[in-house]
Write a protein that holds these residues in place. Structure first.
Motif, PDB file in Angstrom:
ATOM      1  N   VAL A 103       1.702  11.320  -9.058  1.00 24.31           N
ATOM      2  CA  VAL A 103       0.857  11.843 -10.139  1.00 24.31           C
ATOM      3  C   VAL A 103      -0.256  12.733  -9.585  1.00 24.31           C
ATOM      4  O   VAL A 103      -1.256  12.976 -10.263  1.00 24.31           O
ATOM      5  CB  VAL A 103       0.255  10.688 -10.971  1.00 24.31           C
ATOM      6  CG1 VAL A 103       1.348   9.894 -11.649  1.00 24.31           C
ATOM      7  CG2 VAL A 103      -0.623   9.774 -10.116  1.00 24.31           C
ATOM      8  N   ASP A 104      -0.060  13.237  -8.359  1.00 19.82           N
ATOM      9  CA  ASP A 104      -1.010  14.165  -7.739  1.00 19.82           C
ATOM     10  C   ASP A 104      -2.401  13.567  -7.595  1.00 19.82           C
ATOM     11  O   ASP A 104      -3.406  14.280  -7.709  1.00 19.82           O
ATOM     12  CB  ASP A 104      -1.102  15.466  -8.546  1.00 19.82           C
ATOM     13  CG  ASP A 104       0.083  16.371  -8.287  1.00 19.82           C
ATOM     14  OD1 ASP A 104       0.817  16.110  -7.317  1.00 19.82           O
ATOM     15  OD2 ASP A 104       0.280  17.311  -9.071  1.00 19.82           O
ATOM     16  N   ALA A 105      -2.492  12.266  -7.342  1.00 19.96           N
ATOM     17  CA  ALA A 105      -3.796  11.619  -7.206  1.00 19.96           C
ATOM     18  C   ALA A 105      -4.079  11.170  -5.776  1.00 19.96           C
ATOM     19  O   ALA A 105      -5.220  10.819  -5.465  1.00 19.96           O
ATOM     20  CB  ALA A 105      -3.880  10.413  -8.140  1.00 19.96           C
ATOM     21  N   LEU A 106      -3.076  11.196  -4.919  1.00 16.26           N
ATOM     22  CA  LEU A 106      -3.269  10.643  -3.578  1.00 16.26           C
ATOM     23  C   LEU A 106      -4.311  11.424  -2.791  1.00 16.26           C
ATOM     24  O   LEU A 106      -5.115  10.831  -2.057  1.00 16.26           O
ATOM     25  CB  LEU A 106      -1.939  10.623  -2.821  1.00 16.26           C
ATOM     26  CG  LEU A 106      -1.982   9.995  -1.424  1.00 16.26           C
ATOM     27  CD1 LEU A 106      -2.437   8.541  -1.512  1.00 16.26           C
ATOM     28  CD2 LEU A 106      -0.621  10.090  -0.743  1.00 16.26           C
ATOM     29  N   ASP A 107      -4.333  12.742  -2.955  1.00 13.19           N
ATOM     30  CA  ASP A 107      -5.261  13.555  -2.163  1.00 13.19           C
ATOM     31  C   ASP A 107      -6.708  13.180  -2.454  1.00 13.19           C
ATOM     32  O   ASP A 107      -7.484  12.917  -1.534  1.00 13.19           O
ATOM     33  CB  ASP A 107      -5.023  15.044  -2.456  1.00 13.19           C
ATOM     34  CG  ASP A 107      -5.925  15.924  -1.608  1.00 13.19           C
ATOM     35  OD1 ASP A 107      -5.807  15.874  -0.366  1.00 13.19           O
ATOM     36  OD2 ASP A 107      -6.762  16.642  -2.187  1.00 13.19           O
ATOM     37  N   TRP A 108      -7.086  13.125  -3.736  1.00 14.04           N
ATOM     38  CA  TRP A 108      -8.489  12.823  -4.029  1.00 14.04           C
ATOM     39  C   TRP A 108      -8.817  11.354  -3.789  1.00 14.04           C
ATOM     40  O   TRP A 108      -9.960  11.007  -3.487  1.00 14.04           O
ATOM     41  CB  TRP A 108      -8.885  13.260  -5.440  1.00 14.04           C
ATOM     42  CG  TRP A 108      -8.174  12.608  -6.590  1.00 14.04           C
ATOM     43  CD1 TRP A 108      -7.137  13.111  -7.310  1.00 14.04           C
ATOM     44  CD2 TRP A 108      -8.481  11.342  -7.190  1.00 14.04           C
ATOM     45  NE1 TRP A 108      -6.759  12.251  -8.308  1.00 14.04           N
ATOM     46  CE2 TRP A 108      -7.582  11.158  -8.258  1.00 14.04           C
ATOM     47  CE3 TRP A 108      -9.427  10.349  -6.927  1.00 14.04           C
ATOM     48  CZ2 TRP A 108      -7.586  10.023  -9.060  1.00 14.04           C
ATOM     49  CZ3 TRP A 108      -9.433   9.213  -7.728  1.00 14.04           C
ATOM     50  CH2 TRP A 108      -8.528   9.055  -8.772  1.00 14.04           C
ATOM     51  N   GLU A 149       2.665   6.013  -2.880  1.00 10.97           N
ATOM     52  CA  GLU A 149       3.761   6.797  -3.431  1.00 10.97           C
ATOM     53  C   GLU A 149       3.565   7.037  -4.924  1.00 10.97           C
ATOM     54  O   GLU A 149       3.817   8.140  -5.424  1.00 10.97           O
ATOM     55  CB  GLU A 149       5.093   6.071  -3.191  1.00 10.97           C
ATOM     56  CG  GLU A 149       6.323   6.868  -3.597  1.00 10.97           C
ATOM     57  CD  GLU A 149       6.459   8.161  -2.801  1.00 10.97           C
ATOM     58  OE1 GLU A 149       6.981   9.143  -3.367  1.00 10.97           O
ATOM     59  OE2 GLU A 149       6.036   8.192  -1.629  1.00 10.97           O
ATOM     60  N   ALA A 150       3.080   6.012  -5.631  1.00  7.52           N
ATOM     61  CA  ALA A 150       2.811   6.175  -7.058  1.00  7.52           C
ATOM     62  C   ALA A 150       1.683   7.172  -7.288  1.00  7.52           C
ATOM     63  O   ALA A 150       1.751   8.014  -8.195  1.00  7.52           O
ATOM     64  CB  ALA A 150       2.462   4.822  -7.678  1.00  7.52           C
ATOM     65  N   LEU A 151       0.631   7.097  -6.461  1.00  7.56           N
ATOM     66  CA  LEU A 151      -0.480   8.043  -6.583  1.00  7.56           C
ATOM     67  C   LEU A 151      -0.035   9.458  -6.226  1.00  7.56           C
ATOM     68  O   LEU A 151      -0.459  10.434  -6.857  1.00  7.56           O
ATOM     69  CB  LEU A 151      -1.633   7.608  -5.682  1.00  7.56           C
ATOM     70  CG  LEU A 151      -2.362   6.319  -6.097  1.00  7.56           C
ATOM     71  CD1 LEU A 151      -3.297   5.865  -4.981  1.00  7.56           C
ATOM     72  CD2 LEU A 151      -3.145   6.533  -7.385  1.00  7.56           C
ATOM     73  N   ARG A 152       0.835   9.581  -5.232  1.00  4.88           N
ATOM     74  CA  ARG A 152       1.332  10.901  -4.852  1.00  4.88           C
ATOM     75  C   ARG A 152       2.154  11.511  -5.983  1.00  4.88           C
ATOM     76  O   ARG A 152       2.076  12.718  -6.245  1.00  4.88           O
ATOM     77  CB  ARG A 152       2.180  10.805  -3.588  1.00  4.88           C
ATOM     78  CG  ARG A 152       2.728  12.157  -3.113  1.00  4.88           C
ATOM     79  CD  ARG A 152       3.553  12.024  -1.851  1.00  4.88           C
ATOM     80  NE  ARG A 152       2.724  11.646  -0.702  1.00  4.88           N
ATOM     81  CZ  ARG A 152       2.758  10.456  -0.129  1.00  4.88           C
ATOM     82  NH1 ARG A 152       3.573   9.505  -0.595  1.00  4.88           N
ATOM     83  NH2 ARG A 152       1.978  10.184   0.903  1.00  4.88           N
ATOM     84  N   ASP A 181       0.829  -1.207   0.000  1.00  5.38           N
ATOM     85  CA  ASP A 181       0.000   0.000   0.000  1.00  5.38           C
ATOM     86  C   ASP A 181       0.860   1.253   0.000  1.00  5.38           C
ATOM     87  O   ASP A 181       0.493   2.270  -0.605  1.00  5.38           O
ATOM     88  CB  ASP A 181      -0.932  -0.003   1.203  1.00  5.38           C
ATOM     89  CG  ASP A 181      -2.107  -0.961   1.026  1.00  5.38           C
ATOM     90  OD1 ASP A 181      -2.202  -1.575  -0.058  1.00  5.38           O
ATOM     91  OD2 ASP A 181      -2.913  -1.094   1.963  1.00  5.38           O
ATOM     92  N   ASP A 182       1.998   1.212   0.684  1.00  5.70           N
ATOM     93  CA  ASP A 182       2.887   2.376   0.691  1.00  5.70           C
ATOM     94  C   ASP A 182       3.405   2.666  -0.715  1.00  5.70           C
ATOM     95  O   ASP A 182       3.501   3.838  -1.118  1.00  5.70           O
ATOM     96  CB  ASP A 182       4.065   2.138   1.641  1.00  5.70           C
ATOM     97  CG  ASP A 182       3.636   2.148   3.108  1.00  5.70           C
ATOM     98  OD1 ASP A 182       2.555   2.712   3.396  1.00  5.70           O
ATOM     99  OD2 ASP A 182       4.368   1.585   3.941  1.00  5.70           O
ATOM    100  N   LEU A 224       4.520   2.681 -10.957  1.00  2.00           N
ATOM    101  CA  LEU A 224       4.738   1.441 -10.220  1.00  2.00           C
ATOM    102  C   LEU A 224       5.470   0.410 -11.079  1.00  2.00           C
ATOM    103  O   LEU A 224       6.236  -0.408 -10.564  1.00  2.00           O
ATOM    104  CB  LEU A 224       3.392   0.874  -9.759  1.00  2.00           C
ATOM    105  CG  LEU A 224       3.403  -0.051  -8.543  1.00  2.00           C
ATOM    106  CD1 LEU A 224       4.004   0.660  -7.343  1.00  2.00           C
ATOM    107  CD2 LEU A 224       1.998  -0.523  -8.223  1.00  2.00           C
ATOM    108  N   ALA A 225       5.244   0.433 -12.389  1.00  2.33           N
ATOM    109  CA  ALA A 225       5.931  -0.509 -13.276  1.00  2.33           C
ATOM    110  C   ALA A 225       7.430  -0.253 -13.296  1.00  2.33           C
ATOM    111  O   ALA A 225       8.224  -1.172 -13.483  1.00  2.33           O
ATOM    112  CB  ALA A 225       5.358  -0.403 -14.687  1.00  2.33           C
ATOM    113  N   ASP A 226       7.838   1.016 -13.123  1.00  2.34           N
ATOM    114  CA  ASP A 226       9.239   1.407 -12.977  1.00  2.34           C
ATOM    115  C   ASP A 226      10.118   0.993 -14.160  1.00  2.34           C
ATOM    116  O   ASP A 226      11.182   0.403 -13.973  1.00  2.34           O
ATOM    117  CB  ASP A 226       9.806   0.817 -11.682  1.00  2.34           C
ATOM    118  CG  ASP A 226      11.104   1.502 -11.275  1.00  2.34           C
ATOM    119  OD1 ASP A 226      11.293   2.675 -11.643  1.00  2.34           O
ATOM    120  OD2 ASP A 226      11.936   0.846 -10.623  1.00  2.34           O
ATOM    121  N   PRO A 227       9.722   1.301 -15.402  1.00  9.08           N
ATOM    122  CA  PRO A 227      10.615   1.032 -16.538  1.00  9.08           C
ATOM    123  C   PRO A 227      11.699   2.098 -16.617  1.00  9.08           C
ATOM    124  O   PRO A 227      11.531   3.214 -16.107  1.00  9.08           O
ATOM    125  CB  PRO A 227       9.668   1.114 -17.735  1.00  9.08           C
ATOM    126  CG  PRO A 227       8.640   2.108 -17.309  1.00  9.08           C
ATOM    127  CD  PRO A 227       8.452   1.913 -15.824  1.00  9.08           C
TER     128      PRO A 227
END
Length: 685
Positions: free
Chosen positions: A561-566, A556-559, A551-552, A600-603
């Motif tokens: 792309v500025d999506a964690l807040d919503w 972090e991936a959502l943060r 989950d962390d 998250l895929a981290d290519p």
């Protein structure tokens, strides 16, 4: 024709007698609003109209398929026969063209379908044996009843003639008890047969669906794009549903009916070979028509499926392009195209309907005649001493017992044919060859190099013309240019979606298309302006890129792309269900989920094909700024129409007509005062 003339010509009702002929601008820009004016220049609008008009001149359904308006009965029958033969030829041509198609989605041959069905049944051998055994025992129990009743008739006649009335009554009572017991036994075996056939149908259906889903997921993207959207939609909706019905109902019923028919024929012959002849002869004659039907029906049903794909394609294109259709006044053209598709489908359905009518007409005759003939033969046989009253009684009961399952067998065979046609179309997906073969070499580094890249969607029409690009590790390259210049095609080559017609794209010295797909996506990933939200939680949607993520890591991936807040403000946070019937996301938020997967895929190399185009400019700018820190050290290829992305890049490639017209940094290209400088001035003015 002037703009004013074109406007005046488009007033009135679509079907008014004085409507203009289907030529020129008037037809293409027709709308009911007299004040509407085409946004196109006059010459271009007129040329567009002529293009559409020429496309509809060839009739979708030839006049030979239309019934005569006035003719004698004989002429109408002759014309009906000619139409049937023409429909048969059209079905044969359709199947031949589809099986040999180089583009789109093909269909499988009969041998592959037989192997597929055989493979499905072989995986459920125990269930198949249970279905056969339970139905055989149920049929045997049921067939003993007519035999006992026949013997009861003979024994009763003999006892009455000998004056043994009490013995006759006792025999009748004993027979009634035995028959009651057999009925109970038959009911038990029938129940077991239904249960086992249901389990068999559902098990086979589950396996079949899993196979089809895997086949669809293995489809090369290049082949999917060459197929019409309506064809793929029809195959994964209507064809899957039809196959499901056949597997769940028609296939088990066909097994049950076949077993019952065979055992009933054996019982009829053992009772009286003479009285079994009418049923055997008429059944054999009916099988000729069944065989004729089976030889023609598959192509007919395949053609039906193809016409449904055509209808769905036209409907999808019209709905998705509704604004364009309205803007260019093409409503009547699109409606006419839909009417033609329906008419073509109607002709295909008339062909299969005729085949069914011929089959069922023969079956009705074969079903009715044996009863009369058995009674006639029975009367003659009884008079001549060839048959007893008990044998005649048993034969009549067996005749009734035979034609019910045989009629059901024919009907299930018809449904199986429809299912086989759909299965053939579904298995055609699995026959599409892969567009690449995995090699044994592996990259020795992250360097991405494209050399002499050419690509053509149609033979002889290259859209890229010898492009060379050498990207340094960690470099950010922006690709800009007008629409249709080849930017997205170049991005697909650089990400390994397509292989170039000539030249090569290598990562660490290894051709991209020679890497296994699972490793390719750890080297280079593509994010397009298209986005997909799957049914599942927010977490499920993000960890698709890398299963087992914590989950962390998801946060972090959502943060990034500025999506964690919503996301945290959703009713259940990461556990909130997304997709159809659940939480609905705006296009911008759905794109952020797609970008989070990428993080998250981290290519080590990322190709962004206008990945933020669905997000408003302010959010997109902020999003791209937030991603910069996370993208540091990676090679980034950004295909964008927003030039601020290009401004921040290390180098900019300006693609014009499939060629790199300019290559350099923002300052270098502005100083050159070429194509990019003109674009930049237009963007900032």
């Amino acid at each position: 024709m002037s703009r004013a003339d074109s406007t005046v010509a488009t007033t009135g009702a679509p079907d008014a007698p004085d409507a203009p002929a289907a030529t020129g601008l008037a037809e293409s820009t027709y709308v009911t609003d007299a004040t509407w004016v085409s946004p196109l220049p006059d010459e271009l609008a007129a040329e567009s109209a002529r293009t559409w008009d020429s496309a509809i001149h060839a009739p979708a359904v030839p006049d030979e398929l239309r019934p005569p308006q006035s003719a004698s009965v004989g002429e109408r029958l002759s014309a009906l026969h000619r139409r049937h033969l023409l429909r048969e030829r059209r079905a044969q041509e359709f199947v031949a063209d589809t099986m040999n198609a180089r583009t789109g989605l093909p269909i499988a041959d009969n041998a592959r379908v037989v192997r597929f069905i055989g493979g499905l049944l072989s995986q459920e051998r125990l269930l198949v044996v249970a279905v056969v055994l339970a139905n055989a025992l149920a049929a045997t129990a049921g067939l003993l009843v007519p035999r006992l009743l026949g013997e009861l008739v003979d024994s009763t006649v003999a006892d009455v003639e000998a004056g043994r009335v009490d013995a006759a009554l006792a025999g009748a009572n004993s027979a009634a008890l035995v028959v009651a017991g057999l009925v109970v036994v038959q009911s038990a075996f029938t129940f077991a047969a239904k249960i086992s056939s249901t389990v068999l149908g559902q098990s086979v259906l589950a396996t079949a669906r899993e196979y089809i889903v895997r086949a669809i997921l293995r489809l090369p993207l290049s082949r999917v794009e060459s197929a019409s959207s309506g064809d793929l939609v029809t195959r994964v909706t209507r064809d899957v549903g039809t196959m499901s019905e056949s597997v769940r109902w028609a296939l088990p019923e066909a097994i049950i009916a076949s077993i019952t028919v065979v055992l009933t024929l054996v019982a009829m012959v053992s009772n009286s070979p003479l009285l079994s002849l009418p049923s055997i002869v008429l059944m054999s004659l009916a099988l000729f028509q069944v065989r004729r039907y089976l030889g023609r029906a598959p192509k007919g049903y395949l053609t039906e499926g193809g016409t449904y794909s055509r209808i769905n394609t036209t409907l999808t294109e019209t709905v998705e392009g509704a604004r364009t259709v309205e803007a260019l006044g093409l409503t009547r053209h699109r409606l006419r195209r839909g009417d033609e598709d329906i008419e073509v489908s109607g002709q295909a359905e008339r062909y299969t309907m005729t085949l069914r009518n011929l089959l069922f007409a023969v079956m009705d005759i074969a079903f009715s005649l044996p009863r009369v003939i058995v009674l006639l033969l029975g009367a003659i046989g009884y008079a001549q001493g060839w048959a007893t009253l008990g044998q005649i009684t048993t034969a009549i009961l067996y005749t009734e017992a035979l034609w019910g399952p045989f009629d059901m067998l024919v009907h299930t065979v018809d449904r199986v044919q429809v299912g086989i046609a759909s299965t053939t179309r579904l298995l055609g997906i699995a026959t599409v060859p892969p567009d690449r073969e995995a090699g044994v070499d592996r990259p020795t580094g992250p360097e991405l190099v494209g050399s002499d890249l050419r690509y053509a969607y149609r033979a002889g029409h290259d859209v890229l013309h010898g492009i060379d690009l050498d990207l340094s590790t960690g470099e950010r390259l922006a690709i800009v240019g007008p629409s249709g210049s080849g930017k997205s095609t170049l991005g697909r080559l650089l990400s390994g979606i397509h292989g170039p017609r000539t030249g090569s794209v290598t990562v660490g010295g290894v051709e991209l298309t020679s890497l296994p797909l699972d490793q390719l996506r750890t080297e280079v990933a593509l994010v397009t302006q298209e986005h997909h939200v799957f049914i599942g939680s927010v977490r499920d949607n993000v960890v698709l890129a890398r299963e087992g993520s914590t989950d962390d890591e998801v946060r972090e991936a959502l943060r990034a792309v500025d999506a964690l807040d919503w996301v945290e403000h959703l009713p259940e946070g990461l556990d909130t269900k997304l997709g159809s019937g659940h939480q609905v996301l705006t296009p911008g938020r759905a794109q952020q989920i797609a970008l989070a997967r990428l993080i998250l895929a981290d290519p080590h190399t990322i190709v962004l094909d206008e990945a933020t185009s669905l997000i408003d400019p302010r959010t997109a700018r902020h999003l791209e700024g937030s991603m910069n820190a996370l993208l540091t050290g990676r090679t980034v290829v950004a295909i964008a129409h927003r030039l601020h992305t290009a401004h921040d890049a290390d180098r900019i490639a300006v693609v014009i007509d499939g060629r790199v017209a300019e290559l350099g940094s923002h300052d270098e290209l502005v100083e050159q005062d070429g194509e990019y400088a003109a674009l930049w001035r237009a963007w900032t003015s």
